[in-house]
Write an enzyme that holds these catalytic residues in place. Sequence first.
Site, PDB file in Angstrom:
ATOM      1  N   SER A   1       3.982  -1.132  -6.111  1.00 49.32           N
ATOM      2  CA  SER A   1       2.769  -0.700  -5.317  1.00 49.32           C
ATOM      3  C   SER A   1       1.876  -0.239  -6.547  1.00 49.32           C
ATOM      4  O   SER A   1       1.977   0.716  -7.263  1.00 49.32           O
ATOM      5  CB  SER A   1       2.899   0.747  -4.765  1.00 49.32           C
ATOM      6  OG  SER A   1       1.610   1.421  -4.218  1.00 49.32           O
TER       7      SER A   1
ATOM      8  N   TYR B   1       0.890  -1.296   0.267  1.00 51.05           N
ATOM      9  CA  TYR B   1      -0.062  -0.092  -0.124  1.00 51.05           C
ATOM     10  C   TYR B   1       0.969   1.217   0.069  1.00 51.05           C
ATOM     11  O   TYR B   1       1.750   1.431   0.758  1.00 51.05           O
ATOM     12  CB  TYR B   1      -0.859  -0.202   1.230  1.00 51.05           C
ATOM     13  CG  TYR B   1      -1.831   1.209   1.410  1.00 51.05           C
ATOM     14  CD1 TYR B   1      -2.902   1.526   0.895  1.00 51.05           C
ATOM     15  CD2 TYR B   1      -1.204   2.338   2.099  1.00 51.05           C
ATOM     16  CE1 TYR B   1      -3.475   2.740   1.098  1.00 51.05           C
ATOM     17  CE2 TYR B   1      -1.811   3.501   2.503  1.00 51.05           C
ATOM     18  CZ  TYR B   1      -3.070   3.888   1.974  1.00 51.05           C
ATOM     19  OH  TYR B   1      -3.950   4.830   2.087  1.00 51.05           O
ATOM     20  N   HIS B   2       0.767   2.147  -0.778  1.00 55.14           N
ATOM     21  CA  HIS B   2       1.433   3.443  -1.176  1.00 55.14           C
ATOM     22  C   HIS B   2       0.818   4.512  -0.102  1.00 55.14           C
ATOM     23  O   HIS B   2      -0.280   5.160  -0.304  1.00 55.14           O
ATOM     24  CB  HIS B   2       1.301   3.947  -2.562  1.00 55.14           C
ATOM     25  CG  HIS B   2       2.503   4.730  -2.930  1.00 55.14           C
ATOM     26  ND1 HIS B   2       2.817   5.834  -2.358  1.00 55.14           N
ATOM     27  CD2 HIS B   2       3.249   4.547  -4.013  1.00 55.14           C
ATOM     28  CE1 HIS B   2       3.822   6.220  -2.681  1.00 55.14           C
ATOM     29  NE2 HIS B   2       4.217   5.647  -3.831  1.00 55.14           N
ATOM     30  N   GLY B   3       1.782   5.259   0.884  1.00 55.63           N
ATOM     31  CA  GLY B   3       1.473   6.246   1.751  1.00 55.63           C
ATOM     32  C   GLY B   3       1.721   7.469   0.940  1.00 55.63           C
ATOM     33  O   GLY B   3       2.253   7.447  -0.224  1.00 55.63           O
TER      34      GLY B   3
ATOM     35  N   GLU C   1      -2.678   6.428  -5.663  1.00 53.36           N
ATOM     36  CA  GLU C   1      -3.149   6.249  -4.322  1.00 53.36           C
ATOM     37  C   GLU C   1      -2.270   7.043  -3.288  1.00 53.36           C
ATOM     38  O   GLU C   1      -2.917   7.392  -2.285  1.00 53.36           O
ATOM     39  CB  GLU C   1      -2.604   4.518  -3.939  1.00 53.36           C
ATOM     40  CG  GLU C   1      -3.249   4.066  -2.625  1.00 53.36           C
ATOM     41  CD  GLU C   1      -2.948   2.751  -2.800  1.00 53.36           C
ATOM     42  OE1 GLU C   1      -3.689   1.686  -2.884  1.00 53.36           O
ATOM     43  OE2 GLU C   1      -1.693   2.229  -2.398  1.00 53.36           O
TER      44      GLU C   1
END
Length: 299
Positions: free
Chosen positions: A165, A98-100, A171
């Site tokens: 990602s 998951y890409h912050g 995202e």
Amino acid sequence: MIDKNQTCGIGQDSMPYMTCLIHIFEDWFGVEQLEDYLSFANYLLKNVLREAYSHNLWDGARKTVATLWDGHAAVWHGYEVHGMEKIPEEGPALIIFYHGAIPIDFYYFMAKIFIHKGRTCRVVADHFVFKIPGFSLLLDVFCALHGPREKCVEILRSGHLLAISPGGVREALISDETYNIIWGNRKGFAQVAIDAKVPIIPMFTQNIREGFRSLGGTRLFRWLYEKFRYPFAPMYGGFPVKLRTYLGDPIPYDPEITAEELAEKTKNAVQALIDKHQRIPGNIMSALLERFHKNQKIK
């Protein structure tokens, strides 16, 4: 080693000032036996890095950067990785994460892998990242690449670790403290895993959205990104929240599965990690307070 029965006050059982200070820092950093950590870092700097540079310049550069990132991770975020044993000691695997808003957790994760397993994890990065002044060299040190799909398959078939990602910059900009996964219909990563015949390892970092926040979800900044494919949205943060990276069970290669099915299966695996380990919606103050206790998730 610090005797926990001693106090930081004045008296017969009081600690020396520096010992007391280290004890306080241990609680804040979330690092057990900080003295041992600092001693190891000193040994690494004096011996391991010197030896690395004497053999290969790039290897020395990677160990230097990894050591600095690992130290920053421990001090600023009390960073932890849960499930490191799921990363193979040798052989390929595709890590999907998951890409912050800013993927600082992945930099920390790469450093951990390099230090503890002696492996370099390649990562697929967006084209614009290579245009950031001074950043291209850092990406070269850690073997980042643009793609394309054929190159990714080649890297995995050569026995390397690779991370992707699927949500990417979109995202990073549009997702928020609700941690919604924004992959659209992307399934290219799944086809890469199928073509290379490798397992997929899902990954998620708790509180990554509380460390940095993006304003990219607003209508204006979403329009700007879709129009120019460049992340114009402002960000804020750098908060010293607790970060924990969780690795899920590997999804083994299955010759009978389609790319669409594998993409959905992987998305569900990442979502399961979010559901299990992340407070929704995320809260910056709660994530800061997690530096002081051991709870994995606040309900």
